[in-house]
Design an enzyme around this catalytic site. Structure first.
Site, short mmCIF file in Angstrom:
data_model
loop_
_atom_site.label_atom_id
_atom_site.label_comp_id
_atom_site.label_asym_id
_atom_site.label_seq_id
_atom_site.Cartn_x
_atom_site.Cartn_y
_atom_site.Cartn_z
N ARG A 51 0.81 -1.22 0.00
CA ARG A 51 0.00 0.00 0.00
C ARG A 51 0.84 1.27 0.00
NH1 ARG A 51 -4.00 -0.79 4.84
NH2 ARG A 51 -1.98 -1.50 5.55
N LYS A 148 0.54 -19.18 4.09
CA LYS A 148 -0.30 -19.70 5.17
C LYS A 148 -0.74 -18.54 6.05
CE LYS A 148 1.95 -20.71 9.40
NZ LYS A 148 2.55 -21.54 10.37
N HIS A 178 6.29 -24.08 3.72
CA HIS A 178 7.74 -24.07 3.51
C HIS A 178 8.42 -25.31 4.06
CE1 HIS A 178 7.59 -22.26 7.54
NE2 HIS A 178 8.81 -22.76 7.70
N LYS A 182 12.04 -28.02 2.42
CA LYS A 182 13.31 -28.33 3.10
C LYS A 182 13.99 -29.52 2.44
CE LYS A 182 11.92 -26.57 7.62
NZ LYS A 182 12.98 -25.63 7.97
N ASP A 235 -1.52 -23.67 14.02
CA ASP A 235 -0.29 -23.05 13.51
C ASP A 235 0.72 -24.08 12.99
OD1 ASP A 235 1.16 -20.57 13.15
OD2 ASP A 235 2.56 -21.29 14.68
N HIS A 240 1.98 -27.94 8.77
CA HIS A 240 3.35 -28.45 8.59
C HIS A 240 3.50 -29.92 9.02
CE1 HIS A 240 4.25 -24.35 7.89
NE2 HIS A 240 4.25 -23.97 9.15
P1 NAP Z 1 3.42 -8.02 7.56
O1 NAP Z 1 4.82 -7.84 8.01
O2 NAP Z 1 2.31 -7.48 8.39
O3 NAP Z 1 3.32 -7.44 6.09
C1 NAP Z 1 2.09 -7.28 5.43
C2 NAP Z 1 2.34 -6.68 4.07
O4 NAP Z 1 1.08 -6.53 3.45
C3 NAP Z 1 3.00 -5.31 4.10
O5 NAP Z 1 3.93 -5.22 3.05
C4 NAP Z 1 1.84 -4.38 3.85
O6 NAP Z 1 2.24 -3.21 3.22
C5 NAP Z 1 0.99 -5.20 2.92
N1 NAP Z 1 -0.41 -4.79 2.92
C6 NAP Z 1 -1.23 -4.66 3.97
N2 NAP Z 1 -2.45 -4.26 3.55
C7 NAP Z 1 -2.38 -4.12 2.20
C8 NAP Z 1 -3.29 -3.74 1.21
N3 NAP Z 1 -4.55 -3.40 1.48
N4 NAP Z 1 -2.87 -3.74 -0.07
C9 NAP Z 1 -1.61 -4.06 -0.39
N5 NAP Z 1 -0.70 -4.43 0.51
C10 NAP Z 1 -1.08 -4.46 1.81
O7 NAP Z 1 3.08 -9.58 7.37
P2 NAP Z 1 4.10 -10.78 7.09
O8 NAP Z 1 4.62 -11.26 8.39
O9 NAP Z 1 5.06 -10.41 6.04
O10 NAP Z 1 3.12 -11.94 6.58
C11 NAP Z 1 2.60 -11.94 5.27
C12 NAP Z 1 1.85 -13.26 5.06
O11 NAP Z 1 2.78 -14.35 5.20
C13 NAP Z 1 0.75 -13.54 6.08
O12 NAP Z 1 -0.28 -14.25 5.45
C14 NAP Z 1 1.43 -14.43 7.11
O13 NAP Z 1 0.51 -15.25 7.78
C15 NAP Z 1 2.34 -15.24 6.21
N6 NAP Z 1 3.52 -15.80 6.88
C16 NAP Z 1 4.44 -14.97 7.47
C17 NAP Z 1 5.56 -15.51 8.07
C18 NAP Z 1 6.62 -14.64 8.69
O14 NAP Z 1 7.62 -15.19 9.14
N7 NAP Z 1 6.46 -13.33 8.74
C19 NAP Z 1 5.74 -16.91 8.08
C20 NAP Z 1 4.80 -17.73 7.46
C21 NAP Z 1 3.69 -17.16 6.85
P3 NAP Z 1 1.86 -1.76 3.79
O15 NAP Z 1 2.42 -1.73 5.16
O16 NAP Z 1 2.45 -0.81 2.85
O17 NAP Z 1 0.36 -1.73 3.81
#
Ligand code: NAP
Length: 485
Positions: A51, A148, A178, A182, A235, A240
């Site tokens: 965004r 996920k 993921h 592995k 989770d 997994h």
């Molecule tokens: P995050 O840090 O909260 O990042 C969310 C991203 O989505 C940001 O880049 C945000 O950008 C963008 N976003 C939010 N609202 C938006 C909108 N309306 N339009 C376009 N972009 C938007 O989340 P994350 O940890 O990276 O996780 C992302 C996904 O991966 C989730 O489904 C999570 O469950 C999954 N996941 C994450 C991890 C991990 O280790 N982090 C592991 C496994 C799975 P802006 O801030 O610019 O809005």
């Protein structure tokens, strides 16, 4: 040994959520590593899309810092980093509205692979699919990668599948887990189906039981609010650990190709028996000097969500009837380790006398982390004089040692899976019916806890989980492996 890096075809990859935590820690540093290894053609393009407003150069700087912090190899290779950053650009796009979509659509090329990585919260998956369709930038050959969690229960998983399938065919949808990327997990299939040694013994006649462990030392930390709505079952186990269980228990597919493998995995999930309360232990970590309790981490003293779970499972089919499969996972445990242990039965008769210590079973351990590798415990004679005394020794294989410097070229799970998306290989991705079947198995278990309102058992941080989890095996004359063994 010479590792072979086969370049993929040129592609346009859009990472929705390109400024988020997952993109910063895993996806972008992983893509850089593949570039560094020579796998990404120079005419590939990677577009960050979130965004917030950002220039291309600001996004490149963000990625440079991510590489410096999280890429393991190649992070000091300045010319390579500069080369990689040239592939990058950024578009501000709102998943829920129309802002930025036209500009993104104009950017996409016709004649290359198009992939869209949904690295955003799950509530946005449907919006993204709809907009990709509306702006006609998906096309028949485009792929979407869905992070996920894939649903929260059976109903939400079905709804999500239905939404995605409105705009994309199943062959275009890559549900990422993921764990499947592995190296050791894939080696599990190589060991089972590439050797004659194990498969004849891989059944209830010879396997006493199987243990699957995913242990973490960290607590829920900053993810408390998210985690408390989910818990260890949603989770870790439903996704997994279920995937690991499928690979360990499935029948040989006729060919190593996506639907053949996924058909066999699905059969395992469908053959799982319901699990009664006597075969489940749920736990919550307590606090200690300088360590916050689960309640403190999630800021809710009444939370009944589990940070630990141990279960005994049964697969009702010809191969596995009667062989229990124990799974456990938890946070704030004594070690960080993930492994699968296949514990074979004792020899039927001991020719060395009846010393019970001499009647040991072989154990095949597949280590996912740390130090990915395999270990087969075998019985030998204790060297030296003193008669025929038996001892156990490990035949140990660490990938890092076995492969030497080549181990540095092994892609991590995200790297490998993204390359599979570009190649169009779905073997290591969950199919929609698999995700639904896993929820169909998990839902009644979760509902029964919710109905009973049970509180999880407390366990000390740094322990192996609640006492009751140990009893799950002790009562049957078995014991959990010490995960430091
Ligand atoms: P995050 O840090 O909260 O990042 C969310 C991203 O989505 C940001 O880049 C945000 O950008 C963008 N976003 C939010 N609202 C938006 C909108 N309306 N339009 C376009 N972009 C938007 O989340 P994350 O940890 O990276 O996780 C992302 C996904 O991966 C989730 O489904 C999570 O469950 C999954 N996941 C994450 C991890 C991990 O280790 N982090 C592991 C496994 C799975 P802006 O801030 O610019 O809005």
């Amino acid at each position: 040994m010479v590792s072979r890096v086969i370049p993929v075809d040129p592609f346009d990859l859009v990472i929705f959520g390109g400024t988020g935590d997952l993109a910063r820690r895993k996806i972008l540093p992983g893509l850089y590593r593949r570039y560094w290894a020579g796998q990404l053609p120079d005419d590939s393009r990677i577009v960050g899309a979130s965004r917030r407003e950002m220039t291309d150069d600001e996004f490149r700087q963000f990625v440079r810092e991510a590489i410096e912090e999280f890429a393991i190899e190649g992070k000091d290779d300045a010319p390579k980093i500069d080369g990689f950053l040239k592939l990058l650009s950024y578009n501000a796009v709102d998943a829920t509205g129309d802002q930025g979509w036209k500009e993104l659509a104009d950017k996409m090329r016709e004649d290359v692979v198009r992939a869209y990585y949904f690295s955003v919260g799950p509530s946005l998956f449907g919006h993204l699919a709809e907009h990709l369709h509306k702006y006609k930038i998906a096309g028949n050959h485009a792929r979407i990668v869905v992070e996920k969690p894939f649903g929260h229960d059976l109903k939400s998983a079905k709804d999500l599948n239905a939404t995605l399938r409105k705009y994309f065919a199943e062959e275009q949808i890559y549900r990422i887990d993921h764990y499947l990327g592995k190296e050791t997990v894939q080696n599990l299939m190589a060991v089972r189906f590439g050797n004659v040694l194990f498969e004849p013994l891989w059944n209830a006649l010879y396997v006493d039981h199987i243990q699957i462990t995913v242990a973490e030392t960290v607590g829920v930390g900053g993810r408390g609010t998210y985690y408390d709505k989910s818990g260890a079952m949603r989770d870790m186990v439903q996704n997994h650990m279920m995937q690991l269980l499928c690979l360990i228990a499935m029948e040989p597919p006729h060919h190593f190709e996506p639907d053949a493998v996924r058909d066999e995995k699905l059969k395992v999930i469908r053959a799982l028996d319901p699990v009664g309360p006597q075969d489940i232990v749920r736990g919550q970590y307590s606090g200690a000097e300088g360590i916050d309790s689960y309640f403190t981490d999630v800021e809710d003293e009444r939370s009944t969500t589990e940070s630990f779970i141990a279960m005994k499972l049964h697969i009702s089919n010809w191969r596995w009837k009667g062989t229990p499969i124990y799974v456990r996972t938890g946070k704030r445990l004594k070690t960080r380790a993930s492994e699968i242990a296949v514990v074979f039965k004792h020899p039927p008769h001991s020719i060395f006398g009846e010393n019970p210590n001499d009647r040991r079973g072989n154990v095949l351990v597949i280590r996912l982390q740390p130090n990915e590798g395999m270990n087969l415990r075998v019985t030998i004679k204790e060297p030296g004089p003193g008669g025929m005394r038996l001892i156990e020794v490990p035949l140990d294989m660490s990938f890092a040692e076995a492969l030497g410097p080549e181990a540095a070229d092994i892609p991590d799970a995200y790297e490998r899976l993204i390359m599979d998306v570009i190649r169009g290989n779905q073997t290591l991705f969950m199919r929609g019916d698999e995700a639904e079947a896993a929820w169909a198995w998990a839902d009644p278990i979760i509902e029964s806890w919710e109905k009973a309102g049970d509180r999880p058992k407390l366990y000390d941080p740094g322990s192996a989980g609640p006492e009751e989890a140990l009893m799950l095996l002790y009562r049957e004359g078995r014991r959990w492996r010490d995960i430091r063994e």
